[in-house]
Design a protein around this motif. Structure first.
Motif, short mmCIF file in Angstrom:
data_model
loop_
_atom_site.label_atom_id
_atom_site.label_comp_id
_atom_site.label_asym_id
_atom_site.label_seq_id
_atom_site.Cartn_x
_atom_site.Cartn_y
_atom_site.Cartn_z
N LYS A 22 -8.50 6.18 9.70
CA LYS A 22 -8.33 4.79 10.12
C LYS A 22 -9.44 3.93 9.53
N GLY A 23 -9.12 2.69 9.28
CA GLY A 23 -10.10 1.75 8.76
C GLY A 23 -9.44 0.42 8.50
N TYR A 24 -10.23 -0.56 8.09
CA TYR A 24 -9.67 -1.87 7.75
C TYR A 24 -9.14 -1.82 6.32
N GLY B 241 -8.84 -11.59 8.84
CA GLY B 241 -8.26 -12.25 7.68
C GLY B 241 -7.02 -11.49 7.23
N ARG B 242 -7.01 -11.02 5.98
CA ARG B 242 -5.87 -10.27 5.47
C ARG B 242 -6.14 -8.76 5.45
N SER B 243 -7.15 -8.30 6.17
CA SER B 243 -7.41 -6.86 6.31
C SER B 243 -6.96 -6.42 7.69
N ARG B 244 -6.29 -5.26 7.76
CA ARG B 244 -5.77 -4.76 9.03
C ARG B 244 -6.24 -3.33 9.27
N LYS B 245 -6.60 -3.04 10.53
CA LYS B 245 -7.08 -1.70 10.88
C LYS B 245 -5.87 -0.80 11.10
N MET B 246 -5.64 0.09 10.15
CA MET B 246 -4.47 0.97 10.20
C MET B 246 -4.85 2.38 9.78
N LYS B 247 -3.92 3.31 10.03
CA LYS B 247 -4.10 4.71 9.62
C LYS B 247 -3.48 4.90 8.25
N CYS C 149 -6.34 1.61 1.26
CA CYS C 149 -7.19 2.39 2.16
C CYS C 149 -8.64 2.35 1.67
N PRO C 150 -9.61 2.08 2.56
CA PRO C 150 -11.02 2.02 2.13
C PRO C 150 -11.60 3.40 1.85
N HIS C 151 -10.92 4.47 2.28
CA HIS C 151 -11.44 5.82 2.11
C HIS C 151 -10.93 6.48 0.83
N CYS C 152 -9.60 6.57 0.68
CA CYS C 152 -9.05 7.26 -0.50
C CYS C 152 -8.48 6.29 -1.54
N HIS C 153 -8.51 4.99 -1.22
CA HIS C 153 -8.06 3.92 -2.13
C HIS C 153 -6.58 3.99 -2.50
N THR D 280 4.59 0.17 7.62
CA THR D 280 5.76 -0.26 8.40
C THR D 280 5.44 -1.60 9.05
N LEU D 281 6.48 -2.34 9.40
CA LEU D 281 6.29 -3.62 10.07
C LEU D 281 5.61 -3.41 11.42
N LYS D 282 5.95 -2.33 12.11
CA LYS D 282 5.33 -2.02 13.40
C LYS D 282 3.82 -1.84 13.26
N ALA D 283 3.40 -1.14 12.20
CA ALA D 283 1.96 -0.91 11.97
C ALA D 283 1.23 -2.22 11.74
N VAL D 284 1.88 -3.14 11.00
CA VAL D 284 1.27 -4.44 10.71
C VAL D 284 1.17 -5.29 11.98
#
Length: 202
Positions: A193-195, A180-186, A159-163, A169-173
């Motif tokens: 939310k962030g990359y 690239g290899r960064s994904r926007k998730m919660k 996480c870019p906020h709290c590290h 989950t596979l669904k989130a991915v």
């Protein structure tokens, strides 16, 4: 870690405990073939099996990973060495999974393009064209699905906020936009939310 040394140690401890490979495998829910692979140094027990295996053999996980009995005065040093070795092995396994993901993703994309090209230019028969296009889509979808599963299982996302580093989950991915290899998730920890970037170490 010396897999052959560990395997020889497992075999010796198994015999001391009075188990055959088949009986030990049955108690752990694996085949005698899997036990044989451990003892010949071809593979290591799955981390989830290490604690029950050690309990059955009357040894510690530290001793298992060292491949010998450890005197109390050497215990802490060996524990640190084994933790570092396990960490390095986990990173290497994650790198292999990411390389495999890249290979499968590339192979499925190239194969899809070849089949689409063949459907457009190599045949005039409508049935063949439809079949090739359908096969191309199925091949691409399967390749992407396998690649995403491998990417999820390799390493962690940070996480870019709290590290916090975690495995989503596979669904989130699957449904996350990515760069690239960064994904926007919660984040499951802070909820923001962030990359979230892919990292190999926990």
């Amino acid at each position: 870690m010396d897999q052959e040394k560990i395997g020889t140690f497992i075999a010796a401890c198994r015999k001391e405990a009075g188990y055959t490979q088949a009986v030990l495998g049955e108690k752990l829910g694996v085949t005698d073939r899997a036990v044989s692979k451990w003892e010949t140094g071809k593979s290591l027990p799955d981390p989830s099996l290490m604690l029950p295996l050690c309990q059955l053999l009357g040894i510690t996980v530290n001793e298992l990973l060292t491949g010998k009995r450890i005197a109390m005065e050497d215990y802490r040093q060996k524990a640190e060495e084994n933790l570092l070795a396990l960490k390095q092995q986990e990173i290497q396994n994650s790198k292999k999974l990411l390389n495999l993901e890249w290979f499968i993703g590339t192979l499925s994309t190239v194969s899809c393009l070849i089949m689409v090209f063949a459907a457009c230019f190599a045949t005039q028969i409508l049935g063949w064209r439809i079949g090739l296009l359908a096969a191309a889509l199925v091949f691409l979808a399967c390749g992407i699905a396998v690649a995403l599963k491998l990417e999820r299982e390799a390493g962690y996302y940070e996480c870019p906020h709290c590290h916090t580093r975690y495995v989503p989950t596979l669904k989130a991915v699957v449904f996350a936009p990515h760069r690239g290899r960064s994904r926007k998730m919660k984040c499951p920890c802070c909820g923001k939310k962030g990359y979230h970037k892919k990292v190999l170490e926990p």
